[in-house]
Design an enzyme around this catalytic site. Structure first.
Site, PDB file in Angstrom:
ATOM      1  N   GLY A 214     -27.079   2.058   1.234  1.00  0.00           N
ATOM      2  CA  GLY A 214     -25.947   2.939   0.964  1.00  0.00           C
ATOM      3  C   GLY A 214     -24.672   2.125   0.956  1.00  0.00           C
ATOM      4  O   GLY A 214     -24.659   0.972   0.553  1.00  0.00           O
TER       5      GLY A 214
ATOM      6  N   LEU B 270     -18.265  -9.405   0.504  1.00  0.00           N
ATOM      7  CA  LEU B 270     -18.087  -9.059   1.903  1.00  0.00           C
ATOM      8  C   LEU B 270     -19.018  -7.917   2.291  1.00  0.00           C
ATOM      9  O   LEU B 270     -19.066  -6.888   1.612  1.00  0.00           O
ATOM     10  CB  LEU B 270     -16.632  -8.637   2.173  1.00  0.00           C
TER      11      LEU B 270
ATOM     12  N   LYS C 271     -24.673   1.616   7.805  1.00  0.00           N
ATOM     13  CA  LYS C 271     -25.290   0.442   8.411  1.00  0.00           C
ATOM     14  C   LYS C 271     -24.640   0.241   9.768  1.00  0.00           C
ATOM     15  O   LYS C 271     -23.545   0.755  10.026  1.00  0.00           O
ATOM     16  CB  LYS C 271     -25.103  -0.802   7.544  1.00  0.00           C
TER      17      LYS C 271
ATOM     18  N   GLY D  43     -36.044  -5.916   4.598  1.00  0.00           N
ATOM     19  CA  GLY D  43     -36.238  -4.920   5.652  1.00  0.00           C
ATOM     20  C   GLY D  43     -36.424  -3.536   5.052  1.00  0.00           C
ATOM     21  O   GLY D  43     -35.471  -2.874   4.657  1.00  0.00           O
TER      22      GLY D  43
ATOM     23  N   THR E 132     -12.486   1.239  -6.874  1.00  0.00           N
ATOM     24  CA  THR E 132     -12.935   1.629  -8.215  1.00  0.00           C
ATOM     25  C   THR E 132     -14.166   2.518  -8.050  1.00  0.00           C
ATOM     26  O   THR E 132     -15.294   2.070  -8.270  1.00  0.00           O
ATOM     27  CB  THR E 132     -13.269   0.396  -9.075  1.00  0.00           C
TER      28      THR E 132
ATOM     29  N   GLU F  92     -19.772  -5.013   4.984  1.00  0.00           N
ATOM     30  CA  GLU F  92     -19.138  -4.293   6.084  1.00  0.00           C
ATOM     31  C   GLU F  92     -19.917  -4.560   7.367  1.00  0.00           C
ATOM     32  O   GLU F  92     -21.136  -4.559   7.393  1.00  0.00           O
ATOM     33  CB  GLU F  92     -19.086  -2.796   5.775  1.00  0.00           C
TER      34      GLU F  92
ATOM     35  N   LYS G 185     -22.489   2.242  -5.890  1.00  0.00           N
ATOM     36  CA  LYS G 185     -21.467   2.268  -6.947  1.00  0.00           C
ATOM     37  C   LYS G 185     -21.715   1.166  -7.977  1.00  0.00           C
ATOM     38  O   LYS G 185     -21.621   1.410  -9.189  1.00  0.00           O
ATOM     39  CB  LYS G 185     -20.088   2.097  -6.319  1.00  0.00           C
TER      40      LYS G 185
ATOM     41  N   CYS H 288     -20.677  -0.348  -1.871  1.00  0.00           N
ATOM     42  CA  CYS H 288     -20.914  -1.328  -2.935  1.00  0.00           C
ATOM     43  C   CYS H 288     -22.193  -1.083  -3.717  1.00  0.00           C
ATOM     44  O   CYS H 288     -22.151  -0.841  -4.929  1.00  0.00           O
ATOM     45  CB  CYS H 288     -20.918  -2.734  -2.356  1.00  0.00           C
TER      46      CYS H 288
ATOM     47  N   ASP I 152       0.840  -1.180   0.000  1.00  0.00           N
ATOM     48  CA  ASP I 152       0.000   0.000   0.000  1.00  0.00           C
ATOM     49  C   ASP I 152       0.883   1.240   0.000  1.00  0.00           C
ATOM     50  O   ASP I 152       1.984   1.230   0.579  1.00  0.00           O
ATOM     51  CB  ASP I 152      -0.929   0.010   1.221  1.00  0.00           C
TER      52      ASP I 152
END
Length: 430
Positions: free
Chosen positions: A266, A157, A328, A260, A84, A159, A272, A269, A30
């Protein structure tokens, strides 16, 4: 095996720690020296349940981080786990991915043995073959399929549960166009499939693997938006939307997950990815009407929340508590949080906004430095004329006497988690 991960965001950090936990030797590459230092010190650079423990356990042993791309030379497989983001018209911005791929290609020019490069980032179909592979070939002087292989391994995945999602997946998707690349990818994931024997293994082509990620997220986003649309109709008729959605979720063809209804989806993922696949579809001349409607319904939900508030309180000059700033519960990520358009609208309407979130306040403050922030839900409610519940943190479901400190106890619940009680004017969004 020896793995290198380019990028240490949510995905890169999580998969690095999880691969180390599976027994692989992993190095994160990184450009952010602070992130590299944190990982080498055994600290997670992001808030994600269970990640701190894995990094602390494996740092300095099977997990390390560096800013030096030469670390790739000692590995067998490199995963590209870079952001991205969307540009203004919804297309994915590949500039970060392209820059990293150029550096990786230049490094691979010095490597004699076979190597596999796997796209982990979410990219539209053809990106790995038509963008990433040519860059690797140009900068390494090598030929894909002969001197090195490429593959695609989409991530699924969430969050707040990313570690468990990786280590106990529903499916593992491996995309490759060569038998050698496919065999290497299987070897990487064999320890995971042994640990999670119920996980489905999907071996497919690279373009199919790229599309599976978008199809997965687009379907889930559409399911949420459909649930919200149905719930909005229920509210107009005075019908309990929760009873309706709970009932249809019992149908095995529908299922209860992602039904739900509330203020919308939001995060990094869904917004976008839906925008990207819509833009990609338009590029090839197809009008994705269902997905366009999915985004439209989602964008309307915060507006409906403000409309309901106006039925009881004029926001101009009112003190409004916004409970929940993360997109979330379980994360400090505020990207595309439904609180963002809601706070924007409240500020435009002249409201005095006070926000509270258990972990995301610092990140939200970067976007809205001029509103007030409280260090507890009780403090946010104290003296407020109204409260809007945006994120379904468990602590908000436990609120009770705290509402008594409000100037006017008007509660608009965007997640339907507050218990209706005497002494407050309660409205659920759906």
């Amino acid at each position: 095996m020896k793995l290198s991960i380019i990028g240490s965001g949510y995905v890169g950090t999580t998969i690095a720690a999880c691969f180390a936990d599976l027994g692989h030797d992993v190095v994160n590459v990184d450009i952010d020296e602070d992130v590299v230092e944190a990982l080498n010190d055994g600290r997670s650079p992001i808030h994600e349940p269970g990640l701190d423990e894995l990094i602390e356990e494996h740092a300095g042993d099977r997990l390390r981080a560096t800013t030096d791309y030469d670390a790739v030379l000692d590995t067998d497989v490199t995963f590209l786990a870079l952001t991205t983001p969307s540009d203004d018209d919804g297309h994915i911005d590949l500039s970060i991915m392209e820059a990293a791929t150029k550096s990786l290609g230049s490094t691979l020019a010095e490597k004699d043995s076979d190597h596999l490069v796997v796209t982990k980032s979410t990219v539209v179909p053809t990106t790995t073959e038509e963008v990433i592979t040519p860059i690797l070939e140009e900068h390494s002087g090598k030929t894909a399929g002969e001197d090195f292989d490429v593959g695609m391994n989409p991530e699924f995945l969430r969050e707040g549960s990313a570690v468990s999602d990786f280590l106990d997946p529903d499916k593992v998707v491996l995309g490759s166009n060569t038998s050698r690349g496919a065999a290497t990818m299987r070897a990487v994931f064999d320890p995971l499939l042994e640990r999670a024997p119920d996980a489905a293994l999907v071996e497919t082509g690279i373009r199919e693997a790229e599309m599976i990620k978008y199809a997965n997220n687009a379907f889930l986003a559409a399911k949420i938006s459909l649930a919200n649309d149905l719930a909005n109709i229920c509210k107009e008729y005075g019908v309990d939307s929760k009873e309706v959605l709970d009932a249809i979720g019992l149908d095995s063809r529908i299922g209860s997950a992602f039904l739900g209804a509330g203020v919308g989806w939001g995060g990094s993922c869904f917004p976008k990815d839906v925008a990207a696949i819509v833009a990609a579809a338009r590029d090839v001349g197809y009008d994705p009407a269902m997905l366009e409607a999915t985004m439209e319904v989602n964008d309307r939900q915060p507006v409906r929340m403000l409309d309901i508030l106006r039925d009881h309180v004029d926001p101009d000059g009112a003190r409004v508590a916004v409970l929940g700033l993360a997109f979330k519960p379980g994360t400090d990520d505020v990207r595309n949080s439904r609180a963002i358009p809601l706070v924007d609208a409240l500020v435009d309407a002249g409201a005095d906004v006070v926000g509270y979130d258990p972990v995301a306040t610092a990140n939200f403050r970067e976007k809205f430095p001029d509103i007030d922030y409280a260090d507890s839900a009780a403090a946010a409610l104290d003296g407020a004329d109204a409260a809007l519940v945006v994120t379904d943190w468990d602590e908000f479901a436990a609120l009770d006497d705290e509402f008594d400190a409000m100037s006017e106890a008007v509660v608009v619940d965007g997640r339907r988690i507050v218990t209706r009680r005497d002494g407050i004017v309660y409205e659920s969004l759906v």
